[in-house]
Design a protein around this motif. Structure first.
Motif, PDB file in Angstrom:
ATOM      1  N   LYS A  40       0.827  -1.215   0.000  1.00  0.00           N
ATOM      2  CA  LYS A  40       0.000   0.000   0.000  1.00  0.00           C
ATOM      3  C   LYS A  40       0.859   1.263   0.000  1.00  0.00           C
ATOM      4  N   GLY A  41       1.833   1.283  -0.895  1.00  0.00           N
ATOM      5  CA  GLY A  41       2.651   2.477  -1.048  1.00  0.00           C
ATOM      6  C   GLY A  41       3.776   2.603  -0.033  1.00  0.00           C
ATOM      7  N   ARG A  42       3.894   1.630   0.862  1.00  0.00           N
ATOM      8  CA  ARG A  42       5.002   1.690   1.829  1.00  0.00           C
ATOM      9  C   ARG A  42       6.000   0.582   1.546  1.00  0.00           C
ATOM     10  N   GLU A  43       7.265   0.869   1.860  1.00  0.00           N
ATOM     11  CA  GLU A  43       8.332  -0.099   1.598  1.00  0.00           C
ATOM     12  C   GLU A  43       8.361  -1.159   2.695  1.00  0.00           C
ATOM     13  N   TYR A  44       8.216  -2.408   2.288  1.00  0.00           N
ATOM     14  CA  TYR A  44       8.343  -3.533   3.211  1.00  0.00           C
ATOM     15  C   TYR A  44       9.354  -4.522   2.659  1.00  0.00           C
ATOM     16  N   TYR A  45       9.773  -5.431   3.527  1.00  0.00           N
ATOM     17  CA  TYR A  45      10.847  -6.341   3.123  1.00  0.00           C
ATOM     18  C   TYR A  45      10.493  -7.773   3.537  1.00  0.00           C
ATOM     19  N   GLN A  46      10.541  -8.640   2.522  1.00  0.00           N
ATOM     20  CA  GLN A  46      10.254 -10.052   2.754  1.00  0.00           C
ATOM     21  C   GLN A  46      11.597 -10.775   2.946  1.00  0.00           C
ATOM     22  N   VAL A  47      11.665 -11.614   3.950  1.00  0.00           N
ATOM     23  CA  VAL A  47      12.924 -12.295   4.266  1.00  0.00           C
ATOM     24  C   VAL A  47      12.805 -13.773   3.923  1.00  0.00           C
ATOM     25  N   SER A  48      13.825 -14.298   3.240  1.00  0.00           N
ATOM     26  CA  SER A  48      13.846 -15.740   2.958  1.00  0.00           C
ATOM     27  C   SER A  48      15.165 -16.317   3.467  1.00  0.00           C
ATOM     28  N   GLY A  98       7.914 -15.604   6.132  1.00  0.00           N
ATOM     29  CA  GLY A  98       6.544 -15.259   6.532  1.00  0.00           C
ATOM     30  C   GLY A  98       6.233 -13.842   6.101  1.00  0.00           C
ATOM     31  N   PRO A  99       5.302 -13.186   6.775  1.00  0.00           N
ATOM     32  CA  PRO A  99       4.925 -11.822   6.407  1.00  0.00           C
ATOM     33  C   PRO A  99       6.136 -10.883   6.418  1.00  0.00           C
ATOM     34  N   SER A 100       6.065  -9.849   5.616  1.00  0.00           N
ATOM     35  CA  SER A 100       7.206  -8.952   5.462  1.00  0.00           C
ATOM     36  C   SER A 100       7.309  -7.964   6.623  1.00  0.00           C
ATOM     37  N   PHE A 101       8.454  -7.285   6.679  1.00  0.00           N
ATOM     38  CA  PHE A 101       8.782  -6.379   7.796  1.00  0.00           C
ATOM     39  C   PHE A 101       8.995  -4.960   7.282  1.00  0.00           C
ATOM     40  N   SER A 102       8.825  -4.001   8.166  1.00  0.00           N
ATOM     41  CA  SER A 102       9.167  -2.627   7.806  1.00  0.00           C
ATOM     42  C   SER A 102      10.690  -2.501   7.774  1.00  0.00           C
ATOM     43  N   ARG A 103      11.174  -1.427   7.157  1.00  0.00           N
ATOM     44  CA  ARG A 103      12.624  -1.283   7.033  1.00  0.00           C
ATOM     45  C   ARG A 103      13.284  -1.204   8.413  1.00  0.00           C
ATOM     46  N   ALA A 104      12.607  -0.535   9.348  1.00  0.00           N
ATOM     47  CA  ALA A 104      13.183  -0.382  10.684  1.00  0.00           C
ATOM     48  C   ALA A 104      13.321  -1.723  11.396  1.00  0.00           C
ATOM     49  N   ILE A 132      18.054 -27.935  10.448  1.00  0.00           N
ATOM     50  CA  ILE A 132      16.998 -27.693  11.453  1.00  0.00           C
ATOM     51  C   ILE A 132      15.701 -27.143  10.852  1.00  0.00           C
ATOM     52  N   GLY A 133      15.780 -26.646   9.607  1.00  0.00           N
ATOM     53  CA  GLY A 133      14.557 -26.166   8.970  1.00  0.00           C
ATOM     54  C   GLY A 133      14.151 -24.766   9.411  1.00  0.00           C
ATOM     55  N   MET A 134      13.020 -24.325   8.880  1.00  0.00           N
ATOM     56  CA  MET A 134      12.569 -22.950   9.063  1.00  0.00           C
ATOM     57  C   MET A 134      12.015 -22.653  10.463  1.00  0.00           C
ATOM     58  N   ALA A 135      11.385 -23.664  11.091  1.00  0.00           N
ATOM     59  CA  ALA A 135      10.583 -23.404  12.282  1.00  0.00           C
ATOM     60  C   ALA A 135      11.274 -22.571  13.372  1.00  0.00           C
ATOM     61  N   PRO A 136      12.487 -22.938  13.819  1.00  0.00           N
ATOM     62  CA  PRO A 136      13.085 -22.153  14.914  1.00  0.00           C
ATOM     63  C   PRO A 136      13.349 -20.691  14.532  1.00  0.00           C
ATOM     64  N   PHE A 137      13.703 -20.469  13.288  1.00  0.00           N
ATOM     65  CA  PHE A 137      13.973 -19.102  12.819  1.00  0.00           C
ATOM     66  C   PHE A 137      12.687 -18.283  12.827  1.00  0.00           C
ATOM     67  N   LYS A 138      11.662 -18.909  12.314  1.00  0.00           N
ATOM     68  CA  LYS A 138      10.381 -18.228  12.180  1.00  0.00           C
ATOM     69  C   LYS A 138       9.807 -17.886  13.556  1.00  0.00           C
ATOM     70  N   GLU A 139       9.886 -18.859  14.404  1.00  0.00           N
ATOM     71  CA  GLU A 139       9.357 -18.675  15.750  1.00  0.00           C
ATOM     72  C   GLU A 139      10.005 -17.475  16.440  1.00  0.00           C
TER      73      GLU A 139
END
Lengths: 551, 150
Positions: A477-485, A501-507, A537-544
């Protein structure tokens, strides 16, 4: 390295005249914006957010010191005193005047350079291992084949108007430094029974729908390289989608036809082309290989001992050697990587003074040759081991001596929203924030080999899909967000990152990356690398961890 | 008023076929092919084949022309119609076209028609080994523009 003969020079000179005429017709109103767009793109000229951008071809990332001095001159005379090393081993200028571009091209032609096919829906500059010809782990020098591909694909009558851009990478070493798995065509050269053969991959790529290439053919004899690639190109040119630019890359066609179906189609076409006029004779392969024969390496008695003593005396130098120097196939020599990733400098940006300094070092500490790596660093391929210390001292004074090659601060980063009109978000400020956070050497060194890649949009110029940690700028919606993989990798055992998962603001980004690294440090077993740890170990611990904190 | 530009630079009214639309094999006059057509041996009998470009940057017509010339061995008239751009004629010529229907009264300038005196690759109109100029050894023997074999 390859030197032009009269034919190459004539072709490039005529290209300058041709483009000058097209530019004149455009400025005179004889060509529309749309028409000129297609024509200028085949010569590396984009119209960007703030100004035109000219992408100069650096064939397979190899430059002479003379060529690099010309790039420095161009940056000073026509631009704002700097250039940008791209992730496809080219150099970009961000501020040229449209009307002056033909003059830039004329200057480039005087040092056997051009901007042919560095953009547009055509076969782009072929890329390769930045250590080609000098790497200790190399089986086949890929450069003669890269140059043959360059010549064959230049203004090809049939393949200059493809459905979409087309990128070819070639490697000939045990470690794949050219990311061949994620190119439209990847070529792996190897020795088999005393002959050079190729394994050919197709349909890899980053961008909107990332994919690992499918193996189309194993052990293709060298003489068939061009006819086999011709068969792939024709199949793609005829059947690739043209109705939707986001579905027009060869990877979509390979997926739609299945790898087996695509291979069958290519093989049927190749059955007709095998032995046709594009077959390479032994003579021509030999002639081309002769261009890349190393000049005799003078013996350097005592070089290794001198280097060892210097390393003992100076811990900072020792660190730089540990990370930025790679083994050379010749005793007494080394390959040095000059990092452009000092904190506070946009990754890949180099000033005219830096370019001239690197050119001088290439002459003083080598045979006048420089490479550009797809990680956006300079490489000096032939440094005497006892010369490394003085090279390092000089590099530090020019902000090119940071000991971080392959570490988390050696960030691959596209120009992003600061320059590029395609970007959804800025990437350079994110890189800088992360470098500031990670730059403590002990911490950085403890993290070990870690590819952190940032792209400002889906086009993935910053190779975020193959970063061990990848960051993608998105527009919310016009704001800069960042998706992490996490979990991408571009080497021989390539993999695509999984979105966390869902993206983050730059801060939020620096804290999220810290969280990810904390999880790694907590879970790793002994010297386990980040990538290996994630695969275990997979994604789970990082995501959590990342989302617990963000929530 | 569209004009047919031939390889020799001659500018003539386009074939009447363009107006009448009698593009069938049965007419004995010629066939018009879409760029995604598959190669068909029946076309060998056509005195004229037109390939219809839906957009000037659609390269499928180039591959089709190459296949007609090199795979099928078609030696008759092969013209480009539809969205034909003068800046692409130098590609088309090397793919085997020998005429182009342009929406212009004047022929393009020489600088646009023949921007290069020679090329690296073999092509549909020049089957000499692709590598004769590759590998960095100047071949003094040939510096002329390629001419069509048909």
């Amino acid at each position: 390295m390859y030197r032009y003969d009269s034919f190459d020079q004539q072709f490039v000179d005529e290209r300058v005249a041709h483009f000058r005429d097209q530019t004149r017709r455009y400025l005179a109103g004889e060509l529309s914006d749309d028409e000129f767009l297609q024509l200028r793109l085949r010569n590396g000229l984009y119209i960007q957010r703030l100004a035109p951008m000219l992408r100069v071809a650096v064939p397979y990332g190899t430059l002479s010191s003379r060529q690099l001095r010309m790039l420095a001159h161009i940056s000073r005379h026509y631009d704002r005193g700097y250039g940008h090393l791209s992730t496809r081993q080219n150099m970009q200028f961000n501020w040229p005047e449209l009307a002056e571009v033909p003059d830039i091209l004329a200057d480039l032609a005087t040092v056997q350079m051009h901007a042919i096919q560095t953009s547009g829906n055509c076969i782009r500059n072929v890329t390769t291992d930045e250590f080609a010809g000098v790497a200790e782990d190399e089986a086949v020098d890929p450069r003669p084949y890269c140059e043959l591909l360059r010549q064959w694909s230049t203004s090809h009558p049939e393949f200059d108007w493809l459905p979409r851009k087309f990128k070819i990478a070639v490697t000939g070493a045990a470690a794949d430094r050219a990311a061949v798995n994620v190119h439209d065509i990847g070529v792996i050269a190897r020795q088999q029974g005393g002959e050079v053969v190729f394994d050919i991959l197709a349909g890899g790529g980053l961008g909107r729908t990332p994919a690992i290439g499918a193996l189309l053919r194993e052990g293709l004899p060298a003489r068939h390289l061009l006819t086999y690639i011709e068969a792939i190109m024709r199949t793609y040119n005829r059947y690739g989608r043209r109705d939707n630019k986001y579905k027009a890359r060869i990877k979509i066609l390979v997926r739609a036809m299945t790898a087996e179906g695509f291979k069958a189609k290519v093989d049927a076409e190749w059955a007709q082309l095998k032995g046709s006029p594009s077959t390479l004779s032994e003579e021509v392969i030999g002639r081309m290989a002769a261009h890349f024969e190393p000049s005799p390496y003078p013996q350097r008695p005592g070089a290794a001992e001198a280097l060892a003593a210097q390393r003992l005396r100076n811990p900072a130098f020792n660190r730089w050697v540990r990370h930025n120097v790679s083994p050379h196939k010749q005793d007494g020599y080394a390959i040095a990587v000059l990092s452009t990733k000092e904190t506070g400098t946009p990754p890949g940006d180099v000033s005219d003074a830096q370019m001239e300094a690197v050119a001088d070092w290439a002459d003083a500490y080598g045979f006048g040759e420089v490479r550009i790596s797809h990680q956006q660093n300079f490489v000096l391929p032939d440094v005497g081991q006892e010369q490394l210390y003085s090279l390092w001292q000089a590099a530090v004074t020019h902000r090119l001596g940071t000991a971080n090659r392959g570490l988390a601060t050696d960030i691959i980063c596209c120009p992003g929203g600061d320059y590029c009109s395609l970007a959804n978000a800025k990437s350079i400020p994110v890189a800088e924030a992360l470098q500031r956070q990670l730059e403590d050497y002990d911490y950085l060194h403890d993290l070990g080999e870690l590819d952190l890649n940032i792209s400002g949009c889906m086009n993935a110029c910053g190779h975020h899909h193959v970063g061990h940690i990848g960051i993608l700028g998105v527009d919310k919606k016009g704001r800069e967000y960042y998706q992490v993989s996490i979990g991408g990798h571009s080497g021989a055992d390539a993999s695509l990152g999984q979105i966390m998962g869902p993206s983050f603001s730059r801060a939020e980004v620096p804290n999220v990356i810290s969280d990810i690294l904390d999880v790694y440090l907590a879970y790793r077993i002994e010297d386990e690398s980040f990538l290996h740890c994630f695969r275990r170990i997979g994604m789970a611990p990082f995501k959590e961890r990342a989302y617990a904190k963000a929530a | 008023m569209p004009r047919l530009l031939r390889l020799n630079g001659e500018l003539t009214p386009p074939p009447e076929l363009l107006e009448t639309g009698q593009w069938t094999l049965e007419s004995g006059l010629g066939v018009k092919l879409a760029v995604d057509a598959e190669v068909d041996e029946r076309w060998l009998a056509a005195p004229l084949i037109a390939i219809d470009f839906p957009a000037f940057n659609d390269g499928r017509g180039l591959s089709l022309a190459v296949l007609l010339r090199t795979r099928l061995g078609y030696a008759g008239e092969l013209i480009a119609v539809g969205a034909v751009h003068e800046d692409l004629l130098h590609y088309m010529r090397r793919c085997g076209f020998n005429g182009y229907v342009l929406e212009k009264d004047a022929a393009p300038r020489e600088a646009t028609l023949h921007p290069y005196s020679d090329y690296y690759q073999a092509s549909a109109v020049e089957s000499r080994p692709a590598d004769r100029r590759m590998g960095g050894q100047p071949s003094i023997s040939s510096r002329t523009s390629p001419t069509p074999s048909s």
